[in-house]
Scaffold this motif. Structure first.
Motif, mmCIF file in Angstrom:
data_model
loop_
_atom_site.group_PDB
_atom_site.id
_atom_site.type_symbol
_atom_site.label_atom_id
_atom_site.label_comp_id
_atom_site.label_asym_id
_atom_site.label_seq_id
_atom_site.Cartn_x
_atom_site.Cartn_y
_atom_site.Cartn_z
ATOM 1 N N ARG A 298 5.676 -2.073 -7.125
ATOM 2 C CA ARG A 298 5.828 -2.147 -5.674
ATOM 3 C C ARG A 298 4.524 -2.638 -5.024
ATOM 4 O O ARG A 298 4.552 -3.407 -4.050
ATOM 5 C CB ARG A 298 6.229 -0.779 -5.116
ATOM 6 C CG ARG A 298 6.535 -0.801 -3.633
ATOM 7 C CD ARG A 298 7.343 0.413 -3.195
ATOM 8 N NE ARG A 298 8.774 0.220 -3.447
ATOM 9 C CZ ARG A 298 9.524 1.039 -4.160
ATOM 10 N NH1 ARG A 298 8.991 2.113 -4.708
ATOM 11 N NH2 ARG A 298 10.806 0.800 -4.323
ATOM 12 N N GLU A 299 3.395 -2.221 -5.579
ATOM 13 C CA GLU A 299 2.102 -2.706 -5.071
ATOM 14 C C GLU A 299 1.927 -4.190 -5.357
ATOM 15 O O GLU A 299 1.432 -4.949 -4.509
ATOM 16 C CB GLU A 299 0.965 -1.908 -5.709
ATOM 17 C CG GLU A 299 -0.406 -2.277 -5.189
ATOM 18 C CD GLU A 299 -1.506 -1.418 -5.794
ATOM 19 O OE1 GLU A 299 -2.671 -1.872 -5.804
ATOM 20 O OE2 GLU A 299 -1.205 -0.304 -6.259
ATOM 21 N N VAL A 300 2.328 -4.630 -6.552
ATOM 22 C CA VAL A 300 2.267 -6.058 -6.880
ATOM 23 C C VAL A 300 3.124 -6.853 -5.901
ATOM 24 O O VAL A 300 2.700 -7.885 -5.369
ATOM 25 C CB VAL A 300 2.734 -6.302 -8.337
ATOM 26 C CG1 VAL A 300 2.877 -7.801 -8.610
ATOM 27 C CG2 VAL A 300 1.764 -5.678 -9.328
ATOM 28 N N ALA A 301 4.334 -6.375 -5.642
ATOM 29 C CA ALA A 301 5.235 -7.058 -4.717
ATOM 30 C C ALA A 301 4.640 -7.113 -3.312
ATOM 31 O O ALA A 301 4.708 -8.153 -2.635
ATOM 32 C CB ALA A 301 6.596 -6.348 -4.692
ATOM 33 N N ARG A 302 4.047 -6.009 -2.891
ATOM 34 C CA ARG A 302 3.439 -5.973 -1.556
ATOM 35 C C ARG A 302 2.338 -7.023 -1.440
ATOM 36 O O ARG A 302 2.210 -7.700 -0.411
ATOM 37 C CB ARG A 302 2.887 -4.577 -1.283
ATOM 38 C CG ARG A 302 2.444 -4.355 0.157
ATOM 39 C CD ARG A 302 1.931 -2.933 0.367
ATOM 40 N NE ARG A 302 2.947 -1.945 0.037
ATOM 41 C CZ ARG A 302 2.854 -1.075 -0.977
ATOM 42 N NH1 ARG A 302 1.779 -1.080 -1.760
ATOM 43 N NH2 ARG A 302 3.815 -0.208 -1.214
ATOM 44 N N GLY A 303 1.560 -7.173 -2.513
ATOM 45 C CA GLY A 303 0.507 -8.187 -2.509
ATOM 46 C C GLY A 303 1.054 -9.601 -2.459
ATOM 47 O O GLY A 303 0.345 -10.537 -2.059
ATOM 48 N N LEU A 304 2.297 -9.775 -2.864
ATOM 49 C CA LEU A 304 2.955 -11.079 -2.820
ATOM 50 C C LEU A 304 3.812 -11.234 -1.571
ATOM 51 O O LEU A 304 4.575 -12.194 -1.450
ATOM 52 C CB LEU A 304 3.843 -11.243 -4.062
ATOM 53 C CG LEU A 304 3.109 -11.259 -5.408
ATOM 54 C CD1 LEU A 304 4.094 -11.119 -6.562
ATOM 55 C CD2 LEU A 304 2.293 -12.547 -5.547
ATOM 56 N N GLU A 305 3.688 -10.273 -0.641
ATOM 57 C CA GLU A 305 4.441 -10.252 0.614
ATOM 58 C C GLU A 305 5.942 -10.209 0.351
ATOM 59 O O GLU A 305 6.736 -10.892 1.005
ATOM 60 C CB GLU A 305 4.064 -11.450 1.490
ATOM 61 C CG GLU A 305 2.584 -11.451 1.876
ATOM 62 C CD GLU A 305 2.223 -12.583 2.815
ATOM 63 O OE1 GLU A 305 3.032 -13.524 2.956
ATOM 64 O OE2 GLU A 305 1.143 -12.536 3.409
ATOM 65 N N MET A 306 6.308 -9.350 -0.610
ATOM 66 C CA MET A 306 7.711 -9.140 -0.943
ATOM 67 C C MET A 306 8.052 -7.665 -0.798
ATOM 68 O O MET A 306 7.208 -6.806 -1.042
ATOM 69 C CB MET A 306 8.009 -9.573 -2.387
ATOM 70 C CG MET A 306 7.755 -11.023 -2.703
ATOM 71 S SD MET A 306 7.964 -11.318 -4.507
ATOM 72 C CE MET A 306 9.748 -11.147 -4.662
ATOM 73 N N GLN A 307 9.290 -7.377 -0.422
ATOM 74 C CA GLN A 307 9.809 -6.018 -0.468
ATOM 75 C C GLN A 307 10.422 -5.773 -1.845
ATOM 76 O O GLN A 307 11.015 -6.686 -2.434
ATOM 77 C CB GLN A 307 10.873 -5.799 0.605
ATOM 78 C CG GLN A 307 10.343 -5.758 2.021
ATOM 79 C CD GLN A 307 11.462 -5.496 3.016
ATOM 80 O OE1 GLN A 307 11.880 -6.381 3.760
ATOM 81 N NE2 GLN A 307 11.969 -4.277 3.022
ATOM 82 N N LEU A 308 10.270 -4.561 -2.346
ATOM 83 C CA LEU A 308 10.849 -4.230 -3.642
ATOM 84 C C LEU A 308 11.759 -3.019 -3.493
ATOM 85 O O LEU A 308 11.359 -1.994 -2.936
ATOM 86 C CB LEU A 308 9.751 -3.957 -4.674
ATOM 87 C CG LEU A 308 10.200 -3.728 -6.123
ATOM 88 C CD1 LEU A 308 9.130 -4.218 -7.114
ATOM 89 C CD2 LEU A 308 10.515 -2.255 -6.407
ATOM 90 N N TRP A 309 12.969 -3.157 -3.993
ATOM 91 C CA TRP A 309 13.932 -2.062 -4.042
ATOM 92 C C TRP A 309 14.182 -1.680 -5.503
ATOM 93 O O TRP A 309 14.110 -2.530 -6.395
ATOM 94 C CB TRP A 309 15.263 -2.483 -3.441
ATOM 95 C CG TRP A 309 15.319 -2.618 -1.958
ATOM 96 C CD1 TRP A 309 15.724 -1.683 -1.042
ATOM 97 C CD2 TRP A 309 14.998 -3.786 -1.181
ATOM 98 N NE1 TRP A 309 15.673 -2.188 0.228
ATOM 99 C CE2 TRP A 309 15.230 -3.476 0.186
ATOM 100 C CE3 TRP A 309 14.531 -5.065 -1.509
ATOM 101 C CZ2 TRP A 309 15.019 -4.399 1.209
ATOM 102 C CZ3 TRP A 309 14.313 -5.981 -0.495
ATOM 103 C CH2 TRP A 309 14.553 -5.651 0.844
ATOM 104 N N ARG A 310 14.449 -0.397 -5.739
ATOM 105 C CA ARG A 310 14.871 0.049 -7.074
ATOM 106 C C ARG A 310 16.074 0.977 -6.934
ATOM 107 O O ARG A 310 16.007 1.970 -6.202
ATOM 108 C CB ARG A 310 13.751 0.803 -7.810
ATOM 109 C CG ARG A 310 14.249 1.356 -9.175
ATOM 110 C CD ARG A 310 13.196 2.135 -9.898
ATOM 111 N NE ARG A 310 12.818 3.391 -9.284
ATOM 112 C CZ ARG A 310 13.510 4.536 -9.378
ATOM 113 N NH1 ARG A 310 14.657 4.588 -10.042
ATOM 114 N NH2 ARG A 310 13.052 5.643 -8.798
ATOM 115 N N PRO A 311 17.165 0.690 -7.628
ATOM 116 C CA PRO A 311 18.306 1.615 -7.604
ATOM 117 C C PRO A 311 17.928 2.958 -8.221
ATOM 118 O O PRO A 311 17.023 3.049 -9.050
ATOM 119 C CB PRO A 311 19.358 0.899 -8.460
ATOM 120 C CG PRO A 311 18.954 -0.542 -8.443
ATOM 121 C CD PRO A 311 17.453 -0.537 -8.368
#
Length: 330
Positions: A298-311
């Motif tokens: 989730r931190e990696v995604a945030r650094g890429l300006e992406m939202q991350l969801w996990r079921p």
């Protein structure tokens, strides 16, 4: 064989109950190969981040808690005694086998709670079981169940509402990255040069033949087959989903990929603003989900300006319990 002397044995990885057990736990995982102190400390940090403390948690660590809960629910459904044995921590496989013998068990159906068959999981669990048995009782061993339809259904049930939520939030189809735990390259043999696109085996380049076995380990292919079944249930197109291996080892030697981190970077480069990560090689919460995905990825995604969801993990999903019941022939 009567029900009174027949039982089910579920095998799982195991996890420490408290932080100061980490070195002893890793000693079990590596078969006695010493781990550098910085690796022990890094893993203590990760476990602390998901709530492990210096004293055992009342409900136990997540992996142990949910595995025992799965066994309890399965026993309630089938009316046959269900035991749990862990390879790397309490309750150890050997201790569980001793308890089963004391309880009068003469035959067991044995299932590894890693659905995709691999020498690094299923194979090691079976070896530990055979070492502990010493003729205590006879058994049938189910080596892999990656193609169980109810397993895919259980994952699809968790994914569907998140897929809908993410799409509504971003106003577009959000890519899904299915994951399974990576394994060292030396444990995998591959005679195939196929692409690493969804559903294909891991490519031969980067996977070394160390002479460990005479046939390819089925794990990479089976993991992607499970993902493909889940994608099919939700009618995802080839452009909607990807596959990556997560949780590569922190101490030396190459592990199979592609990694989740590289996959997220590639998706961001294509302009995606969100991603769903669903691990399909794990049946319940533990550090590889609660830390690696929920915190690190989730931190990696945030650094890429992406939202991350996990079921939500399967945990004590009723459909998962039905899948276990079906695989065990109950």
């Amino acid at each position: 064989m009567s029900d009174a002397t027949t039982a089910i044995l579920l095998l799982a990885h195991g996890t420490p109950d408290k932080l100061d057990e980490m070195a002893a736990y890793l000693d079990k995982v590596t078969g006695g190969r010493p781990m550098p102190q910085h690796v022990i400390e890094e893993l203590q940090h990760r476990y602390a981040e998901i709530g492990l403390r210096d004293e055992p948690l009342p409900e136990g660590p997540p992996l142990t808690h949910w595995t025992l809960r799965q066994a309890e629910r399965l026993q309630d459904e089938i009316g046959i005694r269900v035991y749990v044995g862990m390879r790397n921590w309490h309750p150890y496989i050997a201790d569980t086998v001793a308890q089963m013998k004391a309880d009068g068990v003469t035959h067991a159906r044995v299932l590894c709670l890693a659905p995709q068959n691999s020498r690094t999981s299923t194979g090691l669990y079976r070896k530990a079981l055979e070492s502990a048995l010493n003729g205590a009782f006879s058994y049938d061993f189910i080596a892999g169940w990656a193609d169980e339809p109810l397993l895919a259904e259980a994952f699809a049930e968790r994914l569907q509402p998140v897929w809908a939520e993410a799409g509504a939030a971003l106003g577009t189809r959000v890519p899904v990255v299915f994951t399974a735990h990576s394994v060292p390259c030396r444990t995998i043999l591959s005679s195939s040069g196929e692409s690493a696109r969804p559903g294909a085996p891991v490519p031969a380049d980067g996977i070394q033949n160390y002479g460990a076995a005479s046939a390819p380990d089925p794990y990479p292919v089976e993991a992607k087959q499970t993902a493909a079944r889940v994608a099919s249930l939700l009618e995802l197109t080839d452009a909607d989903w990807y596959f990556a291996f997560q949780s590569q080892g922190v101490a030396g030697a190459p592990w199979i990929g592609p990694t989740v981190e590289d996959t997220l970077k590639a998706l961001a480069a294509e302009g995606h603003k969100g991603v769903i990560v669903q691990p399909i090689g794990f049946l319940c919460d533990h550090v590889e989900i609660l830390y690696d995905i929920d915190i690190n990825f989730r931190e990696v995604a945030r650094g890429l300006e992406m939202q991350l969801w996990r079921p939500e993990s399967l945990n004590d999903s009723a459909t998962l319990v039905r899948a276990l019941e079906h695989v065990l022939g109950q």
